[in-house]
Structure formats: C-alpha cells, structure tokens
Design a protein around this motif. Structure first.
Motif, PDB file in Angstrom:
ATOM      1  N   VAL A  58       0.812  -1.221   0.000  1.00 30.40           N
ATOM      2  CA  VAL A  58       0.000   0.000   0.000  1.00 30.40           C
ATOM      3  C   VAL A  58       0.844   1.270   0.000  1.00 30.40           C
ATOM      4  O   VAL A  58       0.305   2.375  -0.054  1.00 30.40           O
ATOM      5  CB  VAL A  58      -0.948   0.016   1.220  1.00 30.40           C
ATOM      6  N   GLY A  59       2.162   1.105   0.050  1.00 31.32           N
ATOM      7  CA  GLY A  59       3.000   2.295   0.032  1.00 31.32           C
ATOM      8  C   GLY A  59       4.400   1.985   0.506  1.00 31.32           C
ATOM      9  O   GLY A  59       4.805   0.829   0.601  1.00 31.32           O
ATOM     10  N   SER A  60       5.134   3.042   0.806  1.00 27.73           N
ATOM     11  CA  SER A  60       6.509   2.924   1.273  1.00 27.73           C
ATOM     12  C   SER A  60       6.685   3.766   2.522  1.00 27.73           C
ATOM     13  O   SER A  60       6.042   4.810   2.677  1.00 27.73           O
ATOM     14  CB  SER A  60       7.481   3.402   0.188  1.00 27.73           C
ATOM     15  N   THR A  61       7.575   3.320   3.412  1.00 26.77           N
ATOM     16  CA  THR A  61       7.859   4.109   4.609  1.00 26.77           C
ATOM     17  C   THR A  61       8.592   5.400   4.265  1.00 26.77           C
ATOM     18  O   THR A  61       8.719   6.285   5.109  1.00 26.77           O
ATOM     19  CB  THR A  61       8.733   3.311   5.593  1.00 26.77           C
ATOM     20  N   GLN A  65       1.818  10.048   1.899  1.00 24.18           N
ATOM     21  CA  GLN A  65       0.586   9.918   1.132  1.00 24.18           C
ATOM     22  C   GLN A  65      -0.441  10.923   1.646  1.00 24.18           C
ATOM     23  O   GLN A  65      -0.389  11.352   2.793  1.00 24.18           O
ATOM     24  CB  GLN A  65       0.016   8.503   1.259  1.00 24.18           C
ATOM     25  N   SER A  66      -1.377  11.258   0.785  1.00 22.95           N
ATOM     26  CA  SER A  66      -2.476  12.144   1.188  1.00 22.95           C
ATOM     27  C   SER A  66      -3.685  11.313   1.589  1.00 22.95           C
ATOM     28  O   SER A  66      -3.930  10.244   1.017  1.00 22.95           O
ATOM     29  CB  SER A  66      -2.854  13.081   0.033  1.00 22.95           C
ATOM     30  N   PRO A 160       7.217  11.410   4.806  1.00 27.05           N
ATOM     31  CA  PRO A 160       6.258  10.420   5.297  1.00 27.05           C
ATOM     32  C   PRO A 160       5.974  10.542   6.785  1.00 27.05           C
ATOM     33  O   PRO A 160       5.061   9.896   7.296  1.00 27.05           O
ATOM     34  CB  PRO A 160       6.973   9.093   5.008  1.00 27.05           C
ATOM     35  N   ASP A 161       6.750  11.371   7.482  1.00 23.78           N
ATOM     36  CA  ASP A 161       6.656  11.450   8.939  1.00 23.78           C
ATOM     37  C   ASP A 161       6.116  12.797   9.406  1.00 23.78           C
ATOM     38  O   ASP A 161       6.214  13.811   8.700  1.00 23.78           O
ATOM     39  CB  ASP A 161       8.038  11.239   9.571  1.00 23.78           C
ATOM     40  N   LEU A 209       1.659   6.735   7.438  1.00 25.67           N
ATOM     41  CA  LEU A 209       1.061   5.571   6.790  1.00 25.67           C
ATOM     42  C   LEU A 209       0.984   4.394   7.761  1.00 25.67           C
ATOM     43  O   LEU A 209      -0.057   3.738   7.874  1.00 25.67           O
ATOM     44  CB  LEU A 209       1.856   5.183   5.541  1.00 25.67           C
ATOM     45  N   GLU A 210       2.063   4.106   8.455  1.00 28.67           N
ATOM     46  CA  GLU A 210       2.058   3.002   9.415  1.00 28.67           C
ATOM     47  C   GLU A 210       1.045   3.254  10.529  1.00 28.67           C
ATOM     48  O   GLU A 210       0.360   2.327  10.982  1.00 28.67           O
ATOM     49  CB  GLU A 210       3.456   2.813   9.985  1.00 28.67           C
TER      50      GLU A 210
END
Length: 222
Positions: A58-61, A65-66, A160-161, A209-210
């Motif tokens: 579903v994505g990458s660390t 993502q929005s 991402p953070d 994301l996580e």
C-alpha cells in the motif's frame, strides 16, 4: 608513417580494452555485487521499504501519502478525510505535465522565502485549519500548540513522517470520528513514535502511513 599508424592502432586498442574492462567492472559486476549484498542483508530497504496491509503493498515508509475525500463537483482542491491522521502539507508538489495518462507527483519545495506573501498566507490558513479541524467538543486546540510541520511542507514535499506533537493534537479528532477512546488513540501514537536515530540523529517522528494502518486495524476490531 607506418610506425605512427601502428602506435595509433595500439593506443586505440588499449583504450578500447580499458573501456570494456571498466564497463564490465563498474557497469555490470559492481552493481550486481552491491545489489546482491543489499538483498542479502536488508532486502526490505533494497526493495523500496514497502509497507503491506491486507496482503498487498500500500505504500513505502519513505514516501508520504495524502488522506483526502473524493473531489466534489466544482472542487479543485480535495478536503482532508479527517477520520485519518494527516501528514504534512504538500504545497511544494508540482503537477505532472509530461505523462497525462497518470496522475504522477512531482516532488519539490516551495522555494519561497520566509517573508513571501503567498507563503505567509498558506501558513496562516493552514494554522487556522489545523486549529479548527482538530478541536472537538471537549478539547480545543490552541494556535500556540500547532507545530511547524503541521503548516509547512518538507523540502521534498513527500515527507512520510510528522512530529509527535502534530500527531498528539490530532488524537482527540481521531478518537471522536472513529468512536474510540482518547487514551487508546494516544497509546497508538505512542507505540508508533520512533526516537532519534542512534539516539542523537534527527528528531522523534511518527510515520503517518504506518499509524493509519494501525488505526484501521483498531477500528476494524471494534
């Protein structure tokens, strides 16, 4: 004359052999060795630090993502889906004008100075939105509680953070919109807060994301 041509041919031959050897070493052998070592020691990072959920990637660390609602008729900018934790603003992202078949994201910063009127307006509006969106009936977010990463994009626009402070001020909203207790959502944030790398590099951070994947799992379990 013949000696000159012979020497030239020898030099060209030596140069060609050197080119072939360097191409083989640096263009074939070295990449294969590095790839093999990476796959053997840390395959996850070598393959893009992918994140899986429900059996699929579903994505990458490494890439933000929005979490937005679908565009309504007449809208050009989607509204955030406030049942999810929100990441940093993405004002630095460009639009794809090369391949119009796909909605690709071009990363980049705003490149505007601190006294730029457009940037000041963006930050002011973003701060007001953060206060409004994250205030609930029994919890009011104060403007002074809003951290910088809540109203500014990163250099790449794909961070991402978020900071633990930004995650914390979203806790009451997340709890209210998902029918969860504030304590349980706060525990979720704490569990997904990473400290400084090696204890002294960088800042504490939360991967959005996580965190949202864990939130989904928690909501699904009721």
């Amino acid at each position: 004359m013949n000696n000159s041509l012979t020497n030239t041919a020898r030099l060209l031959g030596a140069g060609l052999r050197a080119l072939l050897v360097l191409t083989l070493v640096t263009g074939v052998i070295y990449p294969l060795v590095v790839t093999g070592i990476a796959q053997g020691i840390f395959p996850g990072k070598a393959n893009g630090s992918e994140i899986e959920a429900d059996g699929k990637v579903v994505g990458s660390t490494l890439i933000g993502q929005s979490y937005n609602l679908p565009l309504k008729e007449g809208q050009q900018t989607p509204e955030p889906d406030l049942k999810w934790f929100q990441g940093r603003p993405a004002n630095g992202l460009g639009t794809n004008s090369v391949n119009t078949q796909y909605k690709l994201i071009l990363s980049g910063a705003t490149n505007r100075s601190a006294d730029n009127k457009d940037l000041i307006d963006w930050v002011t509006a973003a701060k007001a939105a953060v206060v409004k969106d994250n205030s609930t009936a029994d919890h009011k977010v104060r403007p002074r509680d809003v951290p910088a990463d809540a109203v500014t994009s990163s250099g790449s626009g794909l961070d991402p953070d978020i900071s633990p402070q930004y995650a914390d001020i979203q806790v009451h909203r997340i709890a209210e919109r998902n029918g969860l207790s504030v304590a349980r959502v706060q525990q979720l944030v704490d569990e997904h807060t990473d400290g400084r790398t090696l204890g002294f590099l960088g800042e504490p951070r939360v991967n959005v994301l996580e965190l949202n994947i864990a939130l989904k799992d928690l909501v699904d379990k009721g």
